[in-house]
Design an enzyme around this catalytic site. Sequence first.
Site, PDB file in Angstrom:
ATOM      1  N   ARG A  36       0.972  -1.225   0.118  1.00  0.00           N
ATOM      2  CA  ARG A  36      -0.059  -0.140   0.140  1.00  0.00           C
ATOM      3  C   ARG A  36       0.700   1.394   0.178  1.00  0.00           C
ATOM      4  O   ARG A  36       0.213   2.305  -0.064  1.00  0.00           O
ATOM      5  CB  ARG A  36      -1.040  -0.052   1.193  1.00  0.00           C
ATOM      6  N   GLN A 104       0.911 -10.814   8.408  1.00  0.00           N
ATOM      7  CA  GLN A 104      -0.230 -10.638   7.325  1.00  0.00           C
ATOM      8  C   GLN A 104       0.417 -11.015   6.180  1.00  0.00           C
ATOM      9  O   GLN A 104      -0.053 -10.932   5.150  1.00  0.00           O
ATOM     10  CB  GLN A 104      -0.617  -9.005   7.508  1.00  0.00           C
ATOM     11  N   ASP A 107       5.052 -14.838   2.766  1.00  0.00           N
ATOM     12  CA  ASP A 107       6.238 -15.180   2.378  1.00  0.00           C
ATOM     13  C   ASP A 107       7.138 -16.181   3.057  1.00  0.00           C
ATOM     14  O   ASP A 107       8.048 -16.387   2.540  1.00  0.00           O
ATOM     15  CB  ASP A 107       7.158 -13.616   2.032  1.00  0.00           C
ATOM     16  N   HIS A 122      -3.097 -14.396   6.648  1.00  0.00           N
ATOM     17  CA  HIS A 122      -3.429 -14.500   5.021  1.00  0.00           C
ATOM     18  C   HIS A 122      -2.896 -15.678   4.443  1.00  0.00           C
ATOM     19  O   HIS A 122      -2.759 -15.641   3.041  1.00  0.00           O
ATOM     20  CB  HIS A 122      -3.119 -13.089   4.494  1.00  0.00           C
ATOM     21  N   CYS A 130      -4.954 -28.634  -4.440  1.00  0.00           N
ATOM     22  CA  CYS A 130      -5.710 -28.887  -5.436  1.00  0.00           C
ATOM     23  C   CYS A 130      -7.018 -28.341  -5.100  1.00  0.00           C
ATOM     24  O   CYS A 130      -7.855 -28.549  -4.239  1.00  0.00           O
ATOM     25  CB  CYS A 130      -5.812 -30.236  -6.171  1.00  0.00           C
ATOM     26  N   THR A 196       3.065  -2.109   9.608  1.00  0.00           N
ATOM     27  CA  THR A 196       1.748  -2.314   9.110  1.00  0.00           C
ATOM     28  C   THR A 196       0.972  -0.944   9.625  1.00  0.00           C
ATOM     29  O   THR A 196       1.028  -0.499  10.685  1.00  0.00           O
ATOM     30  CB  THR A 196       0.980  -3.483   9.637  1.00  0.00           C
ATOM     31  N   ASN A 219       6.191   1.949  13.165  1.00  0.00           N
ATOM     32  CA  ASN A 219       5.798   1.853  11.422  1.00  0.00           C
ATOM     33  C   ASN A 219       6.241   3.358  11.317  1.00  0.00           C
ATOM     34  O   ASN A 219       6.274   4.386  11.893  1.00  0.00           O
ATOM     35  CB  ASN A 219       4.343   2.097  11.667  1.00  0.00           C
TER      36      ASN A 219
HETATM   37 ZN    ZN Z   1      -6.748 -32.849  -7.633  1.00  0.00          ZN
END
Ligand code: ZN
Length: 246
Positions: A36, A104, A107, A122, A130, A196, A219
């Site tokens: 952001r 959040q 990575d 997240h 799948c 954040t 921050n």
């Molecule tokens: Zn599958």
Amino acid sequence: MNNNIKKLWQLINESENIVFFGGAGTSTESGIPDFRSATGLYSTKYENIPPEEILSYNFMMTNQDLFFEYITKYLIHPDAEPNTCHNTLVELEKEGKLKAVITQNIDNLHQKAGSKNVLELHGTVYKNYCYQCGKKYTLEEVLARESESKPTPICDECNSFIRPDVVLYGESLNSTTIIETEKVLHDADLLIVGGTSLTVYPAAAFIRYFKGQNLVIINKTETPYNNEAVLVINESLGAAFNMKHR
Ligand code: ZN
């Protein structure tokens, strides 16, 4: 040393149940762009589509190749290494002071640094499954199935697509992660919020579960919780959260 940083370390030394709540700023010093800020990911459209739209459940279902092309290009950083902040958190966890890292980010850098109790609000691009049969895949397996002409990774078992285990726009947070996040925040005596702007809901709303005395915010820009904090540090996490200041 700056007095605020001195105060931060005093609080860390005096506390027994610390929780760290981090955002994109935790990873920028590892070379991963944030979302952001003015130069962040969300400031640039891709194929003339805003990233918030690409990273949505509907978009994944309707424009798969473009969705996966974007994820691979912008959200996967296999060469990124943990930075000072990640490493400091590992040390504090080893000492038994830090009880959890709530992030959040998607990575995996906290785990790569060695943190054990990491709550990924997240999700993570390092886990994939799948869409149809649920078979699990590692990030390496997914990348091996992708090619420039066919960016969508396909499941060996059922020919459906393999999706990242991340929370997209239009999806709910994982309920087990929510419960655990509320619990660790409720029990904490020091909450350090770092990197954040606390403007992304529902993630930012979790701060309300913290009942302890000491809220610290590190921050570069202002957050809606600044007036509730005992300490606000407007510096980079790497500068503040460095063990050498202890
Ligand atoms: Zn599958």
